[in-house]
Write a protein that holds these residues in place. Structure first.
Motif, short mmCIF file in Angstrom:
data_model
loop_
_atom_site.label_atom_id
_atom_site.label_comp_id
_atom_site.label_asym_id
_atom_site.label_seq_id
_atom_site.Cartn_x
_atom_site.Cartn_y
_atom_site.Cartn_z
N HIS A 190 1.07 -1.20 -0.34
CA HIS A 190 -0.10 0.07 -0.36
C HIS A 190 0.88 1.30 0.53
CE1 HIS A 190 -3.18 2.69 0.87
NE2 HIS A 190 -2.51 3.23 2.09
N CYS A 191 0.28 1.74 -1.29
CA CYS A 191 1.21 3.11 -0.98
C CYS A 191 0.31 4.57 -1.09
CB CYS A 191 1.60 3.87 -2.56
SG CYS A 191 2.34 2.33 -3.36
N SER A 192 0.97 5.27 -0.06
CA SER A 192 0.64 6.14 0.40
C SER A 192 1.52 7.49 -0.01
CB SER A 192 0.07 6.86 2.02
OG SER A 192 -0.90 8.65 2.11
N ARG A 193 1.17 8.76 0.31
CA ARG A 193 1.64 10.03 0.13
C ARG A 193 2.65 10.86 1.28
NH1 ARG A 193 0.93 15.43 -0.75
NH2 ARG A 193 -1.17 15.54 0.02
N THR A 194 1.57 10.60 2.27
CA THR A 194 2.41 10.97 3.66
C THR A 194 1.85 10.16 4.30
OG1 THR A 194 0.90 11.95 4.36
CG2 THR A 194 2.45 13.93 3.15
N SER A 195 3.00 9.70 5.55
CA SER A 195 2.75 8.62 6.81
C SER A 195 1.04 9.23 7.46
CB SER A 195 3.51 8.69 7.68
OG SER A 195 3.74 10.34 8.21
N ASP A 196 0.90 10.53 7.77
CA ASP A 196 -0.35 10.43 8.40
C ASP A 196 -1.83 10.73 7.34
OD1 ASP A 196 -0.07 12.69 7.37
OD2 ASP A 196 -0.29 14.38 8.57
N LEU A 211 1.67 -7.15 4.89
CA LEU A 211 1.60 -5.42 4.99
C LEU A 211 2.94 -4.45 4.45
CD1 LEU A 211 -0.06 -3.25 4.37
CD2 LEU A 211 -0.26 -2.75 6.95
N HIS A 212 3.50 -4.55 3.39
CA HIS A 212 4.64 -3.45 2.99
C HIS A 212 3.62 -2.15 2.84
CE1 HIS A 212 6.98 -6.96 2.20
NE2 HIS A 212 5.92 -7.80 1.97
N GLU A 213 3.75 -0.59 3.97
CA GLU A 213 4.25 0.37 3.79
C GLU A 213 4.66 0.84 2.85
OE1 GLU A 213 1.54 2.33 6.57
OE2 GLU A 213 2.00 1.00 7.56
N ARG A 214 4.31 1.81 1.79
CA ARG A 214 5.40 2.88 0.92
C ARG A 214 5.15 4.19 1.88
NH1 ARG A 214 9.27 1.43 -2.30
NH2 ARG A 214 9.92 -0.50 -1.66
N ILE A 215 5.84 5.06 1.99
CA ILE A 215 5.48 7.02 2.06
C ILE A 215 5.67 7.23 0.92
CG2 ILE A 215 5.79 8.89 3.55
CD1 ILE A 215 3.89 5.93 4.15
N THR A 216 5.58 7.96 0.09
CA THR A 216 5.71 8.44 -1.04
C THR A 216 6.46 9.48 -1.67
OG1 THR A 216 4.31 9.00 -2.18
CG2 THR A 216 4.33 6.62 -3.14
N SER A 217 6.08 10.50 -0.27
CA SER A 217 7.19 11.95 -0.25
C SER A 217 8.66 11.01 0.21
CB SER A 217 6.30 13.02 1.14
OG SER A 217 6.12 11.10 2.14
N ARG A 218 8.74 10.31 1.00
CA ARG A 218 10.14 9.68 0.99
C ARG A 218 10.53 9.09 0.39
NH1 ARG A 218 7.83 9.60 7.10
NH2 ARG A 218 7.86 7.06 6.35
#
Lengths: 357, 382
Positions: free
Chosen positions: A176-182, A202-209
Motif C-alpha cells: 500500500h502506497c500513500s503520499r504522507t504517513s499521516d 503489509l508493505h507500507e510505502r510513503i511516497t513522499s520519502r
C-alpha cells in the motif's frame, strides 16, 4: 413480484393515486420507501486529515454488496441533488447492518467537502444501487496480493474486513502506497490486522520519502506474485504500469483492476467530429467538438439539464432522441434511433442531433 | 367557438388609450429593460439553495399531512363536525397540491434541484389533465404566446369572449352560464382544452395523437373516480354517501378556487392583449414587456399567496415561469420599481376587485360590442 402482492399494491394505490403509498409511509420513516432505496447517515468518523468514513444505515430492502463493489450515493448539497460513486469499505456482514464509504476530500469538488465538514448525522441519502465487477471471488483464493495506492485502499478494505471476519487470513500480501504517513487511510486497522494475522504481510510505502511502487519491485516485495490473484486499485499511472507487466510476464486474467473514474474525461472510445445538439424543451442550441458529451455541451450553452454520475452508470441524465446519431465516448460506437433514451453524459453528437430535453 | 376568430375591424387599437404602452418605449429602452430583468433572474438563480429546497419539501409534506388528516376525519363522515373538518382539510390539500405544488413543479421551477422526484418530467398531479399534455398547452403555448389574440388559446379558453377584439357570436350569450359550469368543473375544462380543438379540426394533430391523449384523460378520470367516489366512500362503510359528498365538494371547491385565481391572472380589464403584428419579430425585452402588460396580480397575505400557488404574483410568474414560486414575493418590489422607472403599469388589486372585473367582463362581452376598459397609467408607488 408475486401476483397477489401486485394486486394488493394496486388496490392500495387506488387510494393514493397519483401518489404512491410510499409517499405517505415516508412521512413516518424515510427509510420505509420502497420506490427508491434510502439510507440514513449515522456517524461521520474522521480517518485522516483528508478522508472521512460515513456510516450509513440502509433501508430494509438493501440487497447487500460483494466486497470490492461501489455504491451510487445520492445526496443533496445546497438544495441540489448529486450522484456520486464511492467504494463500499464495510464488511457486508457488519453486525449492525450498516454500510460505510470512505470518501477522500476533493477540495474543489461539491460533494466531498460537504461530506467532510457539513453533513450531519440523521441526513437521509439515496442509495442508487451497488455495482462493479472488482470483487473477491467466492470462495476467496488461497493466495492473494493486494496493491493499493491512496484512496485505492477503499474497495480493498472491504475485502480485507470480509476475509478477517471469516477467520484468520490465510496468505495475503498487501502493498500500500500513500503520499504522507499521516495520510494513510485505515492505518490503525491495517496494522492491527498485521499483528493479529501472521499470514497477512503489509508493505507500507510513503511516497513522499520512498520511491513509488513499480512493477520491477514486485519480485522483491512478493516473489511469487505470478501465482497469486492480484487486486489492484490506485491512480491510472500505477494501473497502466502493472497491467503492462502482467501482460508481458504473467497471466493477465489473474490481475483484477479497479479504475476510479476520471472526472473530466469520459471514456477512451474513438472520437468523432462532434456536431450540434438542439434541446427541444428549452430551445437551446449547443455544439460539441466531439470530445464533449451532450450534457457538458448543453450546460455550457446554458441549458438546465438533469445530471447524475457523469460516467454513464446512473441513467439520471437520459433524454429521448428525436433525430440524429450519437457516439458513445466510452466505446466509440456510433448509434441512435429516434425515440431511443440516451444518456447525455457519455454520448457526443455525431452531426446534428435533436433531443427532447 | 375559437379564440382565433379575431374581428378584422378590431385589429387596430380602439382608441389612443387602448394603445399598448409598448409603443411608448424606444427599442433601446426595451433592450435595457430586458437586460435588467435577465440580471434579476440570474441573481435569484445564483442564490437558490437549501432554503428553497426546504420550502418545497415542507410544502409537499404539509399537503400529505392534510390529506391524511382529511381522509381520517372522513372515516366518520356521518357526523357533521367531522364531515366539515374533513371536507375543509381535503379541499385545502387539493388546492395546495394543484396550485403551489403541481402547477409549479410541472413548470420546472424546482428542476434546478436535480431531484429525481420533484421534477417537471416525472411529476403527476391530482387533476384531470395528464401531465404531458398540460405541460405542452400551458408551459409552451400559453407562456410563449401570452395574450396574443389568435395564438394564446388561454384567452377565453376558446369558448368565451373576454376581449372586445373577439368577434361576437350568439353563443356567447350563454357564456355567463357556462362559465359557472366551467368554474365547478374547471379541471375537466382544462383537460379538454389541452386537446386543442383547433389543431384537431385543422388536422395539425393526428388522430393517433388525439386518441392517445383521450386515453390519458380517461386514465386520469378513472383514477379520480375510483379514489374519491368509490374507494374512500367504501372505506367509510355506512358513511359511503357522506364521504362521497365530501370528496365531491372538495373537488368542486378546488375547481372554483383554481378558476378564480387563474381567471384573475390575465382577464381583469386592465391587462393588455396583443395582435400578432405587435408581437412579430419581438425581442427578448419586448417579450418581457408583453408578459408584464398581459398579467395581473392579486394582493394578499402570505397564506393567501400560498393557496393561490403564488399565481397571485402572476406578473412575476409570467416574467420568470421557471423561478421557484416562493421567490416571487421577494422580487415583486424590484419588478414594481422597474415598472415605475420605465413608465409601465403594474396591475394589482385585492381579490374582490380583480374577480369582480373578470365577471363584469364575462357578462358585458356576452353581448355584442363593448370596448376595452380604461387602463391604469404607469405604476406609481403609493
Amino acid at each position: 413480484m408475486p401476483a397477489t402482492r401486485r394486486r394488493a399494491l394496486a388496490l392500495i394505490r387506488s387510494f393514493t393515486s397519483p401518489l404512491l403509498p410510499d409517499d405517505y409511509l415516508e412521512l413516518i420513516n424515510p427509510l420505509w420507501s420502497t420506490r427508491e432505496l434510502r439510507g440514513r447517515i449515522e456517524r461521520i468518523e474522521r480517518e485522516t486529515p483528508e478522508a472521512v468514513t460515513i456510516v450509513i444505515k440502509p433501508g430494509w430492502e438493501w440487497p447487500g454488496h460483494r466486497p470490492g463493489q461501489y455504491l451510487r450515493l445520492g445526496i443533496e448539497v445546497d438544495g441540489v441533488h448529486h450522484w456520486r460513486a464511492y467504494s463500499l469499505t464495510s464488511d457486508p456482514r457488519r453486525p449492525d447492518g450498516c454500510i460505510t464509504i470512505t470518501p477522500k476530500l476533493v477540495a474543489a469538488g461539491k460533494v466531498s467537502p460537504f461530506l467532510f465538514g457539513r453533513v450531519r448525522p440523521g441526513t437521509i441519502v439515496r442509495l442508487g444501487g451497488v455495482e462493479g465487477t472488482f470483487v473477491l471471488p467466492d470462495p476467496p483464493p488461497e493466495r492473494l496480493l493486494f496493491i493499493s495506492a491512496g484512496s485505492g485502499i477503499t474497495p480493498i478494505m472491504s475485502m480485507l474486513r470480509h476475509l478477517a471476519d471469516a477467520g484468520p487470513l490465510r496468505d495475503v500480501v498487501h502493498v500500500h502506497c500513500s503520499r504522507t504517513s499521516d495520510g494513510v487511510i485505515f492505518a490503525g486497522e491495517l496494522r492491527r490486522l498485521e499483528r493479529l494475522h501472521p499470514a497477512y504481510r503489509l508493505h507500507e510505502r510513503i511516497t513522499s520519502r520512498q520511491r513509488r511502487v513499480s512493477p520491477d519491485q514486485l519480485d522483491e516485495l512478493c516473489p511469487d506474485w505470478r501465482e497469486r490473484e492480484t487486486f489492484l486499485c490506485g491512480p491510472t499511472g500505477l494501473l497502466e504500469a502493472m497491467k503492462q507487466r502482467w501482460a508481458l510476464d504473467a497471466e493477465p486474467a489473474r490481475l483484477h483492476v479497479e479504475h476510479f473514474q476520471p472526472d473530466a474525461h469520459v471514456g477512451d472510445g474513438e472520437r468523432g467530429e462532434g456536431g450540434t445538439v438542439s434541446f427541444c424543451s428549452s430551445g437551446i442550441q449547443a455544439a460539441s467538438d466531439g470530445e464533449q458529451p451532450i450534457l457538458v455541451a448543453g450546460e455550457q450553452a446554458g441549458a438546465d439539464l438533469p445530471f447524475g454520475c457523469r460516467m454513464g452508470i446512473c441513467h439520471s441524465c437520459v433524454g429521448r432522441l428525436r433525430s440524429g446519431r450519437v457516439r458513445d465516448l466510452r466505446t466509440g460506437r456510433v448509434h441512435g434511433q429516434p425515440g431511443e433514451m440516451l444518456r447525455t453524459c457519455i454520448n457526443a453528437p455525431e452531426g446534428a442531433v435533436e433531443l427532447d430535453l | 367557438m375559437s379564440a382565433t376568430q379575431v374581428d378584422p375591424r378590431a385589429t387596430q387599437p380602439f382608441s389612443a388609450q387602448d394603445e399598448s404602452p409598448l409603443a411608448s418605449l424606444a427599442p433601446e429602452q426595451i433592450e435595457q429593460l430586458g437586460r435588467e430583468l435577465d440580471a434579476l433572474h440570474d441573481e435569484v438563480f445564483a442564490d437558490l439553495g437549501e432554503r428553497d429546497s426546504r420550502y418545497i419539501r415542507s410544502t409537499i409534506k404539509l399537503h400529505r399531512h392534510l390529506v391524511l388528516a382529511a381522509r381520517a376525519l372522513l372515516l366518520g363522515s356521518r357526523r357533521k363536525p367531522l364531515w366539515l373538518a374533513g371536507t375543509a382539510s381535503l379541499s385545502l390539500a387539493k388546492i395546495l397540491e394543484n396550485m403551489e405544488i403541481g402547477h409549479n413543479v410541472m413548470h420546472g421551477q424546482w428542476d434546478w434541484m436535480n431531484d429525481p422526484d420533484i421534477n417537471s418530467q416525472s411529476w403527476d398531479w391530482d387533476t384531470a389533465s395528464p401531465a404531458e399534455a398540460w405541460r405542452h398547452s400551458h408551459n409552451y403555448e400559453h407562456h410563449t404566446f401570452t395574450n396574443i389574440r389568435g395564438k394564446d388559446r388561454d384567452l377565453g379558453y376558446e369558448i368565451m369572449r373576454i376581449d372586445p377584439h373577439q368577434r361576437w357570436h350568439p353563443v356567447y350569450l350563454f357564456q355567463p352560464l357556462y362559465n359557472l359550469l366551467l368554474m365547478g368543473f374547471f379541471e375537466w375544462g382544462v383537460a379538454v382544452h389541452d386537446l386543442n380543438g383547433d389543431a384537431i379540426r385543422s388536422g395539425e394533430k393526428s388522430k393517433k395523437q388525439v386518441v392517445k391523449e383521450l386515453k390519458a384523460i380517461g386514465v386520469k378520470a378513472r383514477r379520480q373516480i375510483v379514489k374519491d367516489y368509490i374507494a374512500f366512500p367504501l372505506l367509510s362503510r355506512r358513511g359511503f354517501k357522506a364521504t362521497l359528498a365530501a370528496n365531491f365538494t372538495a373537488n368542486i371547491v378546488r375547481n372554483v378556487w383554481a378558476h378564480s385565481i387563474i381567471f384573475c391572472g390575465h382577464f381583469p380589464d386592465q391587462t393588455y392583449t396583443f395582435s400578432e403584428d405587435e408581437a412579430a419579430e419581438e425581442t427578448r425585452g419586448g417579450w418581457y414587456v408583453r408578459q408584464l402588460l398581459g398579467a395581473a396580480n392579486i394582493d394578499g397575505r402570505p397564506l393567501f399567496h400560498l393557496l393561490a400557488g403564488n399565481l397571485s404574483f402572476q406578473i412575476e410568474h409570467h416574467l420568470f415561469p421557471d423561478m421557484p414560486s416562493s421567490r416571487y414575493a421577494e422580487i415583486a418590489p424590484r419588478v414594481r420599481d422597474i415598472c415605475r422607472r420605465y413608465g409601465l403599469p403594474y396591475n394589482t388589486g385585492p381579490l374582490h376587485r380583480q374577480l369582480g372585473a373578470v365577471h363584469r367582463t364575462i357578462l358585458r362581452l356576452a353581448f355584442p360590442g363593448g370596448t376595452p376598459r380604461p387602463k391604469p397609467g404607469p405604476y406609481r408607488p403609493s
